[in-house]
Design a protein around this motif. Structure first.
Motif, PDB file in Angstrom:
ATOM      1  N   ARG A  95       0.856  -1.183   0.000  1.00  0.00           N
ATOM      2  CA  ARG A  95       0.000   0.000   0.000  1.00  0.00           C
ATOM      3  C   ARG A  95       0.891   1.231   0.000  1.00  0.00           C
ATOM      4  NH1 ARG A  95      -2.691   0.772   6.023  1.00  0.00           N
ATOM      5  NH2 ARG A  95      -0.782   1.164   7.181  1.00  0.00           N
ATOM      6  N   TYR A 121      -1.466   9.715  -4.144  1.00  0.00           N
ATOM      7  CA  TYR A 121      -0.892   8.377  -4.265  1.00  0.00           C
ATOM      8  C   TYR A 121      -0.560   7.969  -5.699  1.00  0.00           C
ATOM      9  CZ  TYR A 121      -2.699   7.732   0.522  1.00  0.00           C
ATOM     10  OH  TYR A 121      -2.962   7.842   1.860  1.00  0.00           O
ATOM     11  N   LEU A 128      -6.258   1.623   0.314  1.00  0.00           N
ATOM     12  CA  LEU A 128      -5.677   2.950   0.477  1.00  0.00           C
ATOM     13  C   LEU A 128      -5.635   3.338   1.950  1.00  0.00           C
ATOM     14  CD1 LEU A 128      -7.102   5.407  -2.201  1.00  0.00           C
ATOM     15  CD2 LEU A 128      -4.925   4.181  -2.203  1.00  0.00           C
ATOM     16  N   TYR A 154      -8.564   6.835  -7.390  1.00  0.00           N
ATOM     17  CA  TYR A 154      -7.665   5.677  -7.449  1.00  0.00           C
ATOM     18  C   TYR A 154      -8.404   4.365  -7.696  1.00  0.00           C
ATOM     19  CZ  TYR A 154      -4.461   9.149  -5.683  1.00  0.00           C
ATOM     20  OH  TYR A 154      -3.704  10.284  -5.551  1.00  0.00           O
TER      21      TYR A 154
END
Length: 611
Positions: free
Chosen positions: A25, A245, A264, A311
């Motif tokens: 992650r 990210y 996430l 995402y």
């Protein structure tokens, strides 16, 4: 002097996450800092360099190393590249002395240290574009310090004008001061939360003003380390931007690492409202920032929606140390009411009720870490946990019923514990095998900032010593007492290892039972009738039936732990309280109830799911 946007644009920043952060992650530290710095007008990139190393040595091997917590195997791998000739184990001979359970990996670890590590660092230097970069920030938690120092050392040699800034849990308090003092490649350290300090430090550097006025920053001035007091903890978490990210996913895809099922990390709260009032004796989390602060439910909902779209994931891992109780009323019911399909991990206090666990499950929580730690109320009091063993067992019951996986461990090694505390737990474990077993049963790690570390005299402890593996990693120029996070200790009333053996064996059997056909203990009931089907132990399946008063007494203890007096009053029984206690004892003798002092808890769960 205030830095203009034009000045800031001339100060590109890279924030880096080195091994051994887990590779499955992205780093919320990098993602949040990048978003904050970008909002302030600085060009910024993140670099999840830990992914490069995971791809180089293989994700299985990397995960083994990242999972090491107390003993510094990961730090040892990077020590020679970080400290050169000053590293205490340049020949790689000392690993068996502090990592004997990894002896089977000895050859692989030496190859990793002597070949993969320098090749990885050389690759970062040559393959990453460092041209024009003015500041490189390193986030260091657990075993990330040596790898970060190794890269910083190389960068300073190749690009002397680059400014290095270190921060994270490993630089909190006196740890950061000592690392600045002893490591020349560390220009600045942010002590405490970086939300305010890091962008203000960048602003001072870009403006050419004195960085020594920035709160929460340590640096060398001549032969001394000078530090400013940290700014007050950030209270308005709603004002923080959403973490970035994108680079993590792009980098993982380019390296061929799986990214299709990533959870996430997200932050909805900081600090610990329980720890602020009753600090658990062994917990070192939050360091100097215990004060509890949380985002509003509305802000959390907005962030989840934005990050899910951005995402393309519905899985989220909260990095909070404890759940804000407001969310049980104002967040998860809203998510459930909207029919949104998020999946969450959260850390919680173990005193959640059946109704609250149902709310969490309906709101998408599929994984919890409730800090159970023991099945003994006496030991839990020594921990200052503020819960009873019966509450821990009840959480396991209803979490399992509502489909929530529970991450937990059994711990021992607390001053004041007795052998009987662990013998009693060992005896009760066979009756609990239908509930989720702990991941492990072992001695606790003593952490910096915990009450047992900061006030050892209060617990009858001698001054704790840095965990042994620190001396195999850091040069003798580093004061280990000041940089260690994990410590060794020995209570004056320490129990022999044999006191824990039966519990450890019973936990091992519990885990083994879950690797086969899942054990069950369920009940069905009608007016005046109760049937309990027991399939906890293979080959010993059985059925119990109870009628009228006994059935009613048992059912009265299925929702939560109850006292005999409370059950008698609720049912309006003409029986004396002692007769109700006798019924509790009969159920316990059959392994159908968990007794915790005056409290009784039925162990069977409803056969019909989801009610």
């Amino acid at each position: 002097m205030t830095t203009t946007t034009t000045d800031r644009a001339a100060w590109p920043v890279v924030v880096v996450s080195m091994p051994f952060m887990h590779a499955d992650r992205p780093s919320i530290q990098l993602g949040l800092l990048a978003a904050i710095v970008r909002r302030e007008g600085f060009p910024v990139r993140t670099l999840h360099a830990n992914l490069d190393f995971a791809a180089r040595i293989g994700t299985r091997h990397y995960r083994q190393l990242a999972d090491q917590c107390g003993r510094l195997v990961g730090e040892w791998l990077f020590a020679v590249q970080a400290f050169g000739d000053a590293a205490p184990d340049p020949e790689g001979k000392l690993l068996p002395e502090f990592a004997d359970d990894l002896a089977h990996l000895g050859g692989e670890l030496l190859r990793t240290r002597d070949h993969d590590v320098p090749a990885f660092l050389d690759g970062l230097l040559s393959e990453v574009d460092w041209s024009g970069v003015r500041v490189v920030g390193f986030s260091s938690t657990f075993q990330q310090t040596a790898a970060s120092v190794a890269l910083a050392r190389r960068l300073k040699k190749r690009f002397p004008d680059i400014v290095t800034v270190f921060g994270g849990a490993n630089f909190d308090g006196e740890m950061g001061l000592e690392l600045v003092r002893s490591l020349p490649c560390v220009d600045f350290a942010v002590i405490g939360e970086g939300d305010t300090a890091f962008p203000r430090l960048l602003d001072a550097l870009a403006a050419g003003t004195d960085p020594g006025v920035v709160p929460g920053v340590a640096r060398r001035v001549g032969d001394e380390v000078v530090a400013t007091p940290p700014a007050p903890p950030h209270d308005r978490l709603d004002d923080l931007p959403d973490p970035e990210y994108g680079e993590y996913f792009d980098r993982a895809a380019a390296l061929g690492l799986p990214v299709h099922d990533v959870s996430l990390p997200f932050e909805s709260a900081r600090g610990c409202w329980w720890g602020a009032k009753h600090h658990c004796t062994f917990c070192g989390l939050n360091g100097t920032t215990m004060k509890f602060r949380a985002k509003s439910p509305q802000r959390v909902l907005a962030e989840l929606a934005a990050q899910a779209r951005r995402y393309r994931t519905l899985r989220f891992d909260a990095v909070d140390n404890i759940l804000d109780p407001r969310y049980l009323r104002e967040l998860f019911p809203v998510i459930a009411g909207r029919g949104e399909d998020y999946e969450f991990f959260y850390e919680v206090k173990a005193n959640l009720t059946r109704a609250q666990l149902k709310v969490l499950a309906l709101g998408g929580v599929t994984r919890l870490q409730p800090g159970l730690e023991s099945l003994s109320s006496a030991v839990l009091r020594l921990m200052n946990k503020g819960v009873r063993a019966a509450q821990n067992v009840n959480l396991l019951r209803w979490a399992g019923y509502y489909g929530i996986s529970v991450a937990w461990n059994v711990l021992w090694g607390f001053p004041g514990e007795t052998a009987e505390d662990y013998a009693e737990q060992a005896k009760v474990v066979p009756h609990l095998v239908h509930l989720q077993p702990p991941a492990s049963a072992d001695r606790l790690w003593l952490e910096r900032f915990s009450p047992m570390h900061t006030r050892p005299d209060s617990f009858g402890l001698p001054p704790p010593r840095p965990e042994a593996s620190y001396r195999f990693v850091y040069p003798d120029t580093v004061d280990l007492d000041r940089i260690a996070y994990f410590f060794e200790y020995e209570p004056a009333d320490a129990l022999p290892a044999s006191a824990y053996a039966a519990l450890k064996e019973s936990v091992t059997a519990w885990s083994r039972a879950w690797s086969d056909t899942r054990p069950t203990l369920v009940y069905r009931s009608a007016a005046g009738y109760l049937r309990i089907d027991d399939a906890r132990h293979q080959g010993r399946d059985g059925t119990y039936t109870f009628h009228d008063t006994l059935a009613a007494i048992y059912l009265a203890c299925t929702d939560r732990p109850r006292t005999a007096a409370a059950v008698r009053a609720e049912l309006g029984l003409a029986l004396p309280v002692e007769a109700v206690r006798d019924a509790f004892t009969q159920f316990q003798e059959r392994g159908l109830m968990f007794l915790d002092g005056e409290l009784a808890l039925a162990l069977a769960l409803p056969a019909t799911p989801g009610r």
